[in-house]
Enzyme design. Structure first.
Site, mmCIF file in Angstrom:
data_model
loop_
_atom_site.group_PDB
_atom_site.id
_atom_site.type_symbol
_atom_site.label_atom_id
_atom_site.label_comp_id
_atom_site.label_asym_id
_atom_site.label_seq_id
_atom_site.Cartn_x
_atom_site.Cartn_y
_atom_site.Cartn_z
ATOM 1 N N TYR A 34 0.842 -1.196 0.000
ATOM 2 C CA TYR A 34 0.000 0.000 0.000
ATOM 3 C C TYR A 34 0.881 1.252 0.000
ATOM 4 O O TYR A 34 1.340 1.718 1.034
ATOM 5 C CB TYR A 34 -0.939 0.007 1.207
ATOM 6 N N PRO A 181 -14.850 -6.992 2.409
ATOM 7 C CA PRO A 181 -15.969 -7.655 3.076
ATOM 8 C C PRO A 181 -17.333 -7.134 2.644
ATOM 9 O O PRO A 181 -18.343 -7.797 2.883
ATOM 10 C CB PRO A 181 -15.718 -7.371 4.558
#
Length: 250
Positions: A34, A181
């Protein structure tokens, strides 16, 4: 919680990280990938010295793109060691309490990859070892070499490809951290999701997170969060209680 970093939003990202801790979030997921370490540095800027109850999990095993090439998996022992050392420096830590192998490099024996993490654990540089995007067979193989405490695979109410891996984690008492999710399609909400959301006075995204928490006690979702409003909505999902009937409908 997973905290992404986009250029130009640094101050906002720092504010989100600090607000997450205020709201009681105790796990923040990051990775060398990231921003090629920039996200780790941002978290240190926002939260160091870290609260005792906060666990920052990071990941290694992806190499930055070279000129004319894309990023690539790299599970060579020397490379994993280098990224762990960089993570320790960027996060200002003496030990990475949860270090996850971001992906299994098919060009390097899995035993060499997790074996290296096991060596780093014995040296005191890693507290616990996790895996990401693995199959049941890979999880079983890794557990023959090291103690695996977490698995991070893509999984959601509308994306259950890795259901067997979740079941294996459930049976073994291994934490399962689903990334993405909240499936993008949840925004359009199927009639059943919309119905349950209306019954609970919640958003479809909150229902999706509540479904995961109801699915198994080993599940700990890590939703990406880019604003304080979004963060607070996600955290509030932990208080939603699905009935068994609502869970079966979904």
């Amino acid at each position: 919680m997973h905290l992404p970093t986009e250029a130009g939003l640094r101050d906002g990202a720092i504010a989100v990280a600090r607000r997450a801790v205020e709201l009681g979030v105790t796990l923040i997921d990051t990775a060398h990938l990231y921003g090629w370490g920039a996200n780790e540095e941002l978290l240190a800027e926002a939260l160091y010295p870290y609260p005792d109850e906060l666990l920052i999990a990071t990941k290694v095993g992806v190499a930055p793109p070279a000129a004319g090439r894309e990023a690539a998996l790299c599970g060579r022992p020397d490379f994993l060691r280098e990224q762990v050392e960089e993570g320790l420096r960027r996060l200002r830590m003496e030990r990475l309490e949860l270090l996850q192998l971001h992906r299994v490099d098919p060009e390097v024996p899995l035993a060499d990859q997790v074996g290296t993490l096991g060596e780093l654990q014995a040296e005191g540089k890693i507290g616990h070892i996790g895996l990401s995007e693995v199959s049941v067979a890979q999880l079983d193989e890794a557990r023959q070499i090291v103690d695996v405490v977490s698995v991070q695979n893509r999984y959601s109410m509308l994306d259950r490809e890795h259901e067997p891996v979740l079941d294996a984690c459930d049976a073994a008492g291994i934490a399962f951290l689903p990334w993405r999710p909240v499936h993008p399609a949840v925004a359009g909400a199927t009639p059943e999701i919309a119905s349950v959301a209306e019954e609970l006075g919640a958003t479809p995204a909150q229902v999706s997170l509540a479904w995961l928490l109801h699915r198994s006690p080993v599940v700990l979702p890590i939703p990406g969060t880019g604003s304080i409003v979004h963060l607070e909505e996600n955290v509030a999902a932990a208080d939603l209680q699905l009935s068994d009937h609502q869970f079966r409908r979904l």
